[in-house]
Write a protein that holds these residues in place. Structure first.
Motif, PDB file in Angstrom:
ATOM      1  N   CYS A   1       0.832  -1.212   0.000  1.00 61.66           N
ATOM      2  CA  CYS A   1       0.000   0.000   0.000  1.00 61.66           C
ATOM      3  C   CYS A   1       0.861   1.255   0.000  1.00 61.66           C
ATOM      4  N   LEU A   2       1.937   1.247   0.788  1.00 58.72           N
ATOM      5  CA  LEU A   2       2.840   2.405   0.798  1.00 58.72           C
ATOM      6  C   LEU A   2       3.510   2.594  -0.560  1.00 58.72           C
ATOM      7  N   ALA A   3       3.892   1.503  -1.197  1.00 59.22           N
ATOM      8  CA  ALA A   3       4.517   1.593  -2.521  1.00 59.22           C
ATOM      9  C   ALA A   3       3.553   2.217  -3.529  1.00 59.22           C
ATOM     10  N   VAL A   4       2.275   1.834  -3.460  1.00 61.32           N
ATOM     11  CA  VAL A   4       1.269   2.413  -4.359  1.00 61.32           C
ATOM     12  C   VAL A   4       1.120   3.901  -4.081  1.00 61.32           C
ATOM     13  N   LYS A   5       1.024   4.264  -2.813  1.00 60.41           N
ATOM     14  CA  LYS A   5       0.810   5.666  -2.429  1.00 60.41           C
ATOM     15  C   LYS A   5       1.999   6.537  -2.822  1.00 60.41           C
ATOM     16  N   LEU A   6       3.201   6.018  -2.674  1.00 61.00           N
ATOM     17  CA  LEU A   6       4.402   6.804  -2.960  1.00 61.00           C
ATOM     18  C   LEU A   6       4.717   6.926  -4.450  1.00 61.00           C
ATOM     19  N   THR A   7       4.149   6.056  -5.261  1.00 65.83           N
ATOM     20  CA  THR A   7       4.513   6.056  -6.681  1.00 65.83           C
ATOM     21  C   THR A   7       3.410   6.507  -7.631  1.00 65.83           C
ATOM     22  N   SER A   8       2.206   6.752  -7.109  1.00 70.59           N
ATOM     23  CA  SER A   8       1.135   7.194  -8.001  1.00 70.59           C
ATOM     24  C   SER A   8       0.087   7.988  -7.231  1.00 70.59           C
TER      25      SER A   8
ATOM     26  N   TRP B   1       2.020  -3.417 -11.774  1.00 73.71           N
ATOM     27  CA  TRP B   1       2.453  -4.572 -12.581  1.00 73.71           C
ATOM     28  C   TRP B   1       3.017  -5.652 -11.664  1.00 73.71           C
ATOM     29  N   PHE B   2       3.875  -5.256 -10.730  1.00 69.96           N
ATOM     30  CA  PHE B   2       4.460  -6.212  -9.792  1.00 69.96           C
ATOM     31  C   PHE B   2       3.390  -6.824  -8.891  1.00 69.96           C
ATOM     32  N   LEU B   3       2.492  -5.992  -8.387  1.00 73.10           N
ATOM     33  CA  LEU B   3       1.437  -6.487  -7.490  1.00 73.10           C
ATOM     34  C   LEU B   3       0.527  -7.484  -8.198  1.00 73.10           C
ATOM     35  N   ARG B   4       0.217  -7.228  -9.466  1.00 74.60           N
ATOM     36  CA  ARG B   4      -0.614  -8.158 -10.229  1.00 74.60           C
ATOM     37  C   ARG B   4       0.139  -9.455 -10.508  1.00 74.60           C
ATOM     38  N   LYS B   5       1.402  -9.337 -10.873  1.00 72.36           N
ATOM     39  CA  LYS B   5       2.212 -10.518 -11.195  1.00 72.36           C
ATOM     40  C   LYS B   5       2.313 -11.458  -9.992  1.00 72.36           C
ATOM     41  N   THR B   6       2.440 -10.884  -8.796  1.00 72.40           N
ATOM     42  CA  THR B   6       2.568 -11.678  -7.576  1.00 72.40           C
ATOM     43  C   THR B   6       1.219 -11.923  -6.895  1.00 72.40           C
ATOM     44  N   HIS B   7       0.161 -11.313  -7.406  1.00 73.28           N
ATOM     45  CA  HIS B   7      -1.197 -11.409  -6.865  1.00 73.28           C
ATOM     46  C   HIS B   7      -1.333 -10.803  -5.470  1.00 73.28           C
ATOM     47  N   LEU B   8      -0.386  -9.969  -5.088  1.00 70.25           N
ATOM     48  CA  LEU B   8      -0.464  -9.300  -3.793  1.00 70.25           C
ATOM     49  C   LEU B   8      -1.620  -8.306  -3.751  1.00 70.25           C
ATOM     50  N   ASP B   9      -2.050  -7.823  -4.916  1.00 67.30           N
ATOM     51  CA  ASP B   9      -3.178  -6.882  -4.959  1.00 67.30           C
ATOM     52  C   ASP B   9      -4.480  -7.516  -4.492  1.00 67.30           C
ATOM     53  N   GLU B  10      -4.520  -8.841  -4.448  1.00 62.31           N
ATOM     54  CA  GLU B  10      -5.725  -9.559  -4.046  1.00 62.31           C
ATOM     55  C   GLU B  10      -5.842  -9.737  -2.529  1.00 62.31           C
TER      56      GLU B  10
ATOM     57  N   CYS C   1      -1.609 -24.745  -4.200  1.00 68.67           N
ATOM     58  CA  CYS C   1      -1.230 -24.383  -5.566  1.00 68.67           C
ATOM     59  C   CYS C   1      -1.127 -22.863  -5.728  1.00 68.67           C
ATOM     60  N   THR C   2      -2.014 -22.127  -5.081  1.00 66.64           N
ATOM     61  CA  THR C   2      -1.970 -20.672  -5.155  1.00 66.64           C
ATOM     62  C   THR C   2      -0.684 -20.128  -4.554  1.00 66.64           C
ATOM     63  N   ALA C   3      -0.245 -20.697  -3.449  1.00 69.42           N
ATOM     64  CA  ALA C   3       1.015 -20.252  -2.826  1.00 69.42           C
ATOM     65  C   ALA C   3       2.180 -20.465  -3.797  1.00 69.42           C
ATOM     66  N   PHE C   4       2.228 -21.608  -4.447  1.00 69.28           N
ATOM     67  CA  PHE C   4       3.282 -21.864  -5.430  1.00 69.28           C
ATOM     68  C   PHE C   4       3.159 -20.923  -6.624  1.00 69.28           C
ATOM     69  N   TYR C   5       1.924 -20.729  -7.087  1.00 64.80           N
ATOM     70  CA  TYR C   5       1.660 -19.852  -8.239  1.00 64.80           C
ATOM     71  C   TYR C   5       2.111 -18.428  -7.942  1.00 64.80           C
ATOM     72  N   ALA C   6       1.784 -17.928  -6.754  1.00 65.09           N
ATOM     73  CA  ALA C   6       2.158 -16.562  -6.366  1.00 65.09           C
ATOM     74  C   ALA C   6       3.681 -16.429  -6.251  1.00 65.09           C
TER      75      ALA C   6
END
Length: 179
Positions: free
Chosen positions: A17-24, A75-84, A171-176
């Motif tokens: 969340c801090l990364a999002v706030k600081l970069t956009s 892009w990074f958050l989506r790739k790692t699914h951390l946005d979810e 499987c989700t843990a491995f996928y992420a």
């Protein structure tokens, strides 16, 4: 289980969340209406990965590969699914499950039901933060990609079990992690 995941994920959520706030410009989190079990609308919580108010000009549309609306951090958050991860709050509120078909935006439902008559069957269960289609296929970009995911979603609905859910969480843990 969602509460445990939320506690464990809290430091990651804070950094993301801090990364999002600081970069956009714009809020760190955003809410969006989705359809849950039985077609009931609810507000999903996500970390913002696109530029603020990105649909004000284009209206609702699926994200595409190379979508210019996605921020660098997004892009990074989506790739790692951390946005979810904030959707664990939706699980705690009983609107979602950890595992199930991904919830869809109501704006896309009429087109999907016309093209895919069995589409509404996926609404027989609570939507999930992760699911069979999510660990097997890339994100939706059009009706054809939804057709492929629908086959996975309907398989999940028909074969719903705690064992299948447990396997999909692992499987989700491995996928992420990129495996």
């Amino acid at each position: 289980m969602a509460c445990c995941f939320l506690v464990l994920a809290a430091p990651i959520l804070l950094v993301a969340c801090l990364a999002v706030k600081l970069t956009s410009r714009g809020p760190m989190l955003y809410c969006q209406t989705r359809l849950g079990r039985g077609g009931k609308p609810y507000r999903i919580v996500k970390i913002r990965t696109m530029i603020h108010n990105c649909e004000s000009l284009s209206g609702p549309r699926w994200s595409m590969p190379g979508d210019p609306r996605i921020t660098l951090v997004g892009w990074f958050l989506r790739k790692t699914h951390l946005d979810e991860l904030p959707q664990l709050l939706n699980v705690l509120r009983g609107e979602m499950s950890l595992v199930g078909p991904r919830p869809e935006r109501p704006e896309f439902i009429p087109e999907l039901e016309r093209a895919l008559p069995a589409y509404r069957q996926r609404l027989n269960v609570r939507p999930g933060v992760t699911g069979l289609a999510q660990v097997q296929l890339p994100p939706d970009t059009d009706v054809e990609s939804v057709r492929k995911k629908l086959a996975h979603d309907l398989f999940y609905v028909r074969h719903l079990s705690p064992w299948l859910d447990a396997k999909l969480i692992v499987c989700t843990a491995f996928y992420a992690a990129g495996v």
